[in-house]
Design a protein around this motif. Structure first.
Motif, short mmCIF file in Angstrom:
data_model
loop_
_atom_site.label_atom_id
_atom_site.label_comp_id
_atom_site.label_asym_id
_atom_site.label_seq_id
_atom_site.Cartn_x
_atom_site.Cartn_y
_atom_site.Cartn_z
N GLU A 176 0.84 -1.33 -0.17
CA GLU A 176 -0.16 0.02 -0.06
C GLU A 176 1.02 1.37 0.20
O GLU A 176 0.55 2.18 -0.78
CB GLU A 176 -0.82 0.07 1.36
CG GLU A 176 -2.04 -1.12 1.03
CD GLU A 176 -2.85 -1.32 2.60
OE1 GLU A 176 -2.43 -0.05 3.15
OE2 GLU A 176 -3.49 -2.27 2.59
N SER A 177 1.82 1.16 0.79
CA SER A 177 2.76 2.48 0.79
C SER A 177 3.51 2.43 -0.29
O SER A 177 3.70 3.62 -0.77
CB SER A 177 3.71 2.23 1.99
OG SER A 177 4.90 3.15 2.04
N LYS A 214 1.34 4.44 -2.78
CA LYS A 214 1.10 5.74 -2.37
C LYS A 214 2.45 6.63 -2.81
O LYS A 214 2.10 7.69 -3.53
CB LYS A 214 0.87 5.98 -0.82
CG LYS A 214 -0.41 5.62 -0.50
CD LYS A 214 -0.68 5.58 0.82
CE LYS A 214 -2.23 5.05 1.44
NZ LYS A 214 -2.07 5.30 2.94
N SER A 215 3.41 5.85 -2.70
CA SER A 215 4.43 6.67 -3.16
C SER A 215 4.56 6.67 -4.80
O SER A 215 5.29 7.91 -5.20
CB SER A 215 5.92 5.70 -2.84
OG SER A 215 6.08 5.55 -1.24
N VAL A 246 2.14 7.29 -6.49
CA VAL A 246 1.10 8.51 -6.91
C VAL A 246 1.82 9.69 -6.42
O VAL A 246 1.83 10.80 -7.27
CB VAL A 246 -0.32 8.24 -5.83
CG1 VAL A 246 -0.89 9.39 -6.15
CG2 VAL A 246 -1.04 6.93 -6.40
N LYS A 247 2.43 9.61 -5.53
CA LYS A 247 3.12 11.05 -4.90
C LYS A 247 4.23 11.52 -6.04
O LYS A 247 4.41 12.37 -6.40
CB LYS A 247 3.78 10.72 -3.72
CG LYS A 247 4.81 12.00 -3.25
CD LYS A 247 5.58 11.51 -1.81
CE LYS A 247 6.21 12.70 -1.55
NZ LYS A 247 6.98 12.44 -0.16
N LYS A 306 0.34 15.24 2.01
CA LYS A 306 -0.84 14.80 1.79
C LYS A 306 -1.62 15.37 0.53
O LYS A 306 -1.29 16.45 0.29
CB LYS A 306 -1.84 14.84 3.12
CG LYS A 306 -1.02 14.11 4.32
CD LYS A 306 -2.49 14.47 5.25
CE LYS A 306 -1.86 13.62 6.76
NZ LYS A 306 -2.70 13.61 7.76
#
Length: 306
Positions: free
Chosen positions: A170-171, A174-175, A177-178, A296
């Motif tokens: 999951e992390s 997200k990375s 996407v960032k 965020k």
């Protein structure tokens, strides 16, 4: 034959008998063979789904180490493992074994129900320290912990941390996407600041700021100083804020965190430049807090240390 000589011969015979007895299985009184040991070794692996450690193998097989030495000689257990197709479990001379480090990380993630940050590690006084993790023999940067943990799980076939692997996936998503949010100009600015090296160690933040400004202007950037509603140290191309801190202590990190939060109300992309950081642990904790609480939605803070 003298009595003294006879006594000596008797002692030799007793020693030979004792050694021969040592390679008999105590419970059944029969000689063991290499095939017996290999069978027991493979039975352990099948039942426990893990490579047996030396003491666990001897307990499971019901034999003594001397019996294995009688069959294989020096480094007996190493030779048995190699004969069974496994790499030998060498004695770990690290101050804190890798297994303990990884289990601390995994157990902490299970407790928190998310990936821990460096402040969680520090709070529990785990060893090694954050800076110690990065040094020999571990070479684990905190940002690399998830990948190192995954590698350890896969290489050692460790069970019980499936949820942690899920948190890592999951992390990672997200990375990604960032990373996709960052525009090319911001990436270029980050690269240019990372490649910049001050001419010498300066006495104040102001001196570093002047030198960095000149460097960026020489590359064609438009730079404003102490600018905008949030009073940025530097504003690049009227889009990207840069906040500079020299030799920060805990109170300065707290102040910087507040400044970055305020800057993000006006600019979506901010760079925090840390110069002459005295403590690796405090720096790692700060970056972890920034990633957790400030980065965020579309907001991004890039922390750079020199």
């Amino acid at each position: 034959m003298t009595r003294q000589l006879m006594v000596g011969i008797d002692k030799v015979c007793r020693s030979a008998y004792s050694y021969a007895s040592a390679i008999r299985t105590p419970s059944v009184g029969i000689m063991i063979s290499k095939d017996d040991c290999i069978q027991k070794y493979n039975e352990y692996k099948k039942q426990h789904e893990v490579i047996p450690k030396k003491k666990d193998f001897f307990k499971f097989a019901g034999i003594h180490e001397r019996q294995l030495v009688g069959l294989y000689g020096r480094d007996a257990y190493t030779k048995l493992q190699e004969e069974c197709g496994d790499e030998a479990n060498k004695l770990n001379l690290e101050k804190t074994p890798t297994e303990k480090i990884m289990r601390q990380y995994g157990d902490l993630a299970l407790e928190l129900e998310e990936l821990p940050n460096s402040s969680d590690w520090i709070e529990r006084h785990f060893k090694p320290s954050i800076s110690g993790l990065e040094r020999r023999p571990h070479f684990i940067k905190w940002s690399e912990f998830p990948s190192k943990f995954t590698e350890w799980i896969q290489n050692n076939q460790v069970k019980g941390y499936e949820k942690v692997l899920g948190y890592i996936n999951e992390s990672s998503a997200k990375s990604k996407v960032k990373a996709e949010k960052r525009d090319r100009e911001f990436e270029k600015l980050i690269s240019n600041i990372r490649s910049w090296s001050p001419g010498r160690r300066r006495n104040s933040e102001g001196e570093y700021k002047i030198e960095l400004r000149r460097h960026l202007e020489s590359l064609g950037y438009t730079v404003n100083e102490e600018f905008g509603e949030s009073n940025f140290d530097l504003l690049i191309n009227k889009r990207h804020a840069v906040e500079i801190k020299k030799d920060p202590q805990l109170s300065e990190y707290d102040r910087l965190f507040g400044q970055l939060a305020r800057h993000l109300q006006h600019q979506l992309r901010v760079i925090a430049l840390i110069l002459d950081a005295p403590s690796e642990d405090k720096f790692s904790n700060f970056t972890s807090l920034v990633d957790t609480y400030l980065c965020k939605d579309e907001k991004i803070v890039e922390v750079i240390k020199k």
